[in-house]
Scaffold this motif. Structure first.
Motif, PDB file in Angstrom:
ATOM      1  N   LEU A 176       0.681   1.377  -4.528  1.00 45.60           N
ATOM      2  CA  LEU A 176      -0.373   2.349  -4.855  1.00 45.60           C
ATOM      3  C   LEU A 176       0.204   3.543  -5.603  1.00 45.60           C
ATOM      4  O   LEU A 176      -0.236   4.676  -5.436  1.00 45.60           O
ATOM      5  N   LEU A 177       1.209   3.275  -6.442  1.00 42.32           N
ATOM      6  CA  LEU A 177       1.849   4.368  -7.166  1.00 42.32           C
ATOM      7  C   LEU A 177       0.988   4.830  -8.337  1.00 42.32           C
ATOM      8  O   LEU A 177       0.238   4.044  -8.925  1.00 42.32           O
ATOM      9  N   THR A 178       1.109   6.121  -8.672  1.00 45.11           N
ATOM     10  CA  THR A 178       0.496   6.638  -9.894  1.00 45.11           C
ATOM     11  C   THR A 178       1.551   6.614 -10.996  1.00 45.11           C
ATOM     12  O   THR A 178       2.754   6.497 -10.729  1.00 45.11           O
ATOM     13  N   SER A 179       1.111   6.765 -12.228  1.00 51.24           N
ATOM     14  CA  SER A 179       2.089   6.809 -13.319  1.00 51.24           C
ATOM     15  C   SER A 179       3.008   8.025 -13.170  1.00 51.24           C
ATOM     16  O   SER A 179       4.181   7.973 -13.532  1.00 51.24           O
ATOM     17  N   GLY A 180       2.495   9.103 -12.599  1.00 54.84           N
ATOM     18  CA  GLY A 180       3.282  10.327 -12.484  1.00 54.84           C
ATOM     19  C   GLY A 180       4.535  10.191 -11.637  1.00 54.84           C
ATOM     20  O   GLY A 180       5.551  10.849 -11.901  1.00 54.84           O
ATOM     21  N   VAL A 181       4.498   9.312 -10.639  1.00 60.72           N
ATOM     22  CA  VAL A 181       5.653   9.217  -9.746  1.00 60.72           C
ATOM     23  C   VAL A 181       6.881   8.665 -10.478  1.00 60.72           C
ATOM     24  O   VAL A 181       8.021   8.929 -10.092  1.00 60.72           O
ATOM     25  N   PHE A 182       6.646   7.927 -11.561  1.00 62.66           N
ATOM     26  CA  PHE A 182       7.792   7.403 -12.306  1.00 62.66           C
ATOM     27  C   PHE A 182       8.552   8.549 -12.985  1.00 62.66           C
ATOM     28  O   PHE A 182       9.759   8.466 -13.197  1.00 62.66           O
ATOM     29  N   GLY A 183       7.846   9.616 -13.306  1.00 61.22           N
ATOM     30  CA  GLY A 183       8.518  10.808 -13.812  1.00 61.22           C
ATOM     31  C   GLY A 183       9.283  11.527 -12.707  1.00 61.22           C
ATOM     32  O   GLY A 183      10.403  11.995 -12.912  1.00 61.22           O
ATOM     33  N   GLU A 184       8.676  11.576 -11.527  1.00 60.45           N
ATOM     34  CA  GLU A 184       9.334  12.237 -10.388  1.00 60.45           C
ATOM     35  C   GLU A 184      10.625  11.512 -10.014  1.00 60.45           C
ATOM     36  O   GLU A 184      11.654  12.136  -9.727  1.00 60.45           O
ATOM     37  N   GLY A 214       0.791  -1.221   0.000  1.00 57.78           N
ATOM     38  CA  GLY A 214       0.000   0.000   0.000  1.00 57.78           C
ATOM     39  C   GLY A 214       0.823   1.271   0.000  1.00 57.78           C
ATOM     40  O   GLY A 214       0.293   2.356   0.212  1.00 57.78           O
ATOM     41  N   SER A 215       2.130   1.142  -0.232  1.00 57.10           N
ATOM     42  CA  SER A 215       2.954   2.356  -0.292  1.00 57.10           C
ATOM     43  C   SER A 215       2.638   3.143  -1.558  1.00 57.10           C
ATOM     44  O   SER A 215       2.519   2.572  -2.641  1.00 57.10           O
ATOM     45  N   GLY A 216       2.533   4.445  -1.406  1.00 50.53           N
ATOM     46  CA  GLY A 216       2.174   5.300  -2.534  1.00 50.53           C
ATOM     47  C   GLY A 216       3.285   6.270  -2.903  1.00 50.53           C
ATOM     48  O   GLY A 216       4.428   6.153  -2.437  1.00 50.53           O
ATOM     49  N   ASP A 217       2.922   7.237  -3.731  1.00 49.90           N
ATOM     50  CA  ASP A 217       3.895   8.195  -4.266  1.00 49.90           C
ATOM     51  C   ASP A 217       4.665   8.920  -3.164  1.00 49.90           C
ATOM     52  O   ASP A 217       5.886   9.085  -3.248  1.00 49.90           O
ATOM     53  N   ALA A 218       3.955   9.363  -2.121  1.00 48.76           N
ATOM     54  CA  ALA A 218       4.596  10.181  -1.085  1.00 48.76           C
ATOM     55  C   ALA A 218       5.690   9.383  -0.377  1.00 48.76           C
ATOM     56  O   ALA A 218       6.793   9.892  -0.124  1.00 48.76           O
ATOM     57  N   MET A 219       5.389   8.122  -0.086  1.00 50.60           N
ATOM     58  CA  MET A 219       6.382   7.266   0.571  1.00 50.60           C
ATOM     59  C   MET A 219       7.609   7.082  -0.325  1.00 50.60           C
ATOM     60  O   MET A 219       8.755   7.210   0.114  1.00 50.60           O
TER      61      MET A 219
END
Ligand SMILES: [Zn+2]
Length: 323
Positions: free
Chosen positions: A260-268, A216-221
């Motif tokens: 729980l990553l979004t596609s955007g975090v791969f750019g970040e 359940g880890s997401g972009d912020a983590m």
């Protein structure tokens, strides 16, 4: 210019065989990259086969021989039922291994600024002496070994953001202080390795950095780990080249894991690694496809990743569509 290494046979491995690591992954990725907003900034390069000595720099001779000499009528199970070879697998595996070296060479000699390799089969679970976890040859380890050998480099970093731990890559370089292996991965999870206490052996101690994250880890983590652990470790190591084990199975839509990553975090994450590469090695980055099993999420995430490599992420994509 950012390169994209492709080959028709990456879309033939496991053709006609029911498997989550499907030929459709390659088709979805290439379809997207050939029609995305930055296509004019991309140079599409056909993969060349690896030389045997490149593969044998990280794999045992008998294992390589066994893979290359096996007779494949329809399909052959290589490991626990989840790693399978079909008619074009051997050629695809040699081309996937070759793609990483080809990419590394083109970036090292300045022909391309960065490269994404749209390879199948993936590589980071493959160990010295066995195929594992959909992987046959460890493509990224082969590229790293080439950079440290023929490429003449002394410090290469691998950042592995696939949701699974790259046990094969870790093991191959566990005693090597010229290779910093950094992995963020769901833990506990397949393949079971990647405890944060595993830091390397002998002179390699301190050159393996495992960053386990919970389900359940997401972009912020992830971005927190990048800013506070990954980037500082890379800055300390001062890499002469950065390789990315680019798996996209941490995406919230992926069927194999609980990320729980979004596609955007791969750019970040890509942007952060580009900044590190700019500071230490003239921006030299090569990325190799690993996992990612929801075709839409995979194509979205790779579009964001490659767009960022090509133009620094300034062209808007559908990043963040799943906040
Ligand atoms: Zn994976």
């Amino acid at each position: 210019m950012t390169g994209v290494i492709y080959h028709e046979l990456f879309g033939k491995h496991l053709e006609g065989y029911q498997h989550v690591e499907s030929p459709g992954r390659y088709a979805a990725v290439m379809e997207r990259l050939r029609n995305c907003g930055v296509t004019e900034h991309l140079s599409f390069v056909e993969a060349q086969p690896a030389r045997p000595e490149w593969i044998e720099a990280v794999h045992d001779h008998d294992f390589v021989n066994g893979i290359l000499s096996m007779e494949v009528d329809s399909s052959v199970v290589l490991d626990w039922g989840d790693t399978v070879a079909t008619k074009f697998t051997q050629q695809a595996a040699i081309l996937s291994a070759g793609a990483g070296v080809q990419a590394a060479e083109k970036v090292l000699n300045g022909e391309l600024d960065s490269v994404f390799c749209a390879v199948r089969p993936p590589g980071h679970h493959a160990e010295r002496d066995r195929a594992m976890g959909f992987c046959i040859f460890n493509n990224i380890a082969i590229a790293a070994a080439w950079l440290l050998g023929e490429g003449g480099l002394g410090r290469v970093a691998i950042v592995d953001w696939d949701i699974h731990h790259g046990n094969g890559t870790e093991r191959i370089f566990i005693e090597d202080d010229r290779l910093l292996y950094i992995s963020l991965h769901q833990y506990p999870h397949y393949p079971g390795t990647g405890h944060e206490n595993t830091t390397g052996i002998g002179k390699g101690d301190g050159f393996t950095l495992n960053i386990p994250v919970g389900v359940g880890s997401g972009d912020a983590m992830y971005l927190n780990k990048f800013d506070n652990v990954v980037v500082p470790a890379l800055d300390k190591f001062e890499p002469e080249f950065i390789l990315i084990s680019a798996g996209f199975d941490g995406h919230s839509d992926d069927p194999l894991s609980g990320g729980l990553l979004t596609s955007g975090v791969f750019g970040e994450m890509t942007r952060r690694l580009m900044d590190v590469a700019d500071r230490h090695c003239g921006g030299k980055i090569v990325s190799l496809m690993e996992g990612g099993y929801n075709l839409d999420a995979l194509a979205d995430s790779i579009e964001v990743h490659v767009t960022t490599l090509a133009v620094g992420g300034s062209i808007n994509t559908d990043s963040g569509r799943k906040e």
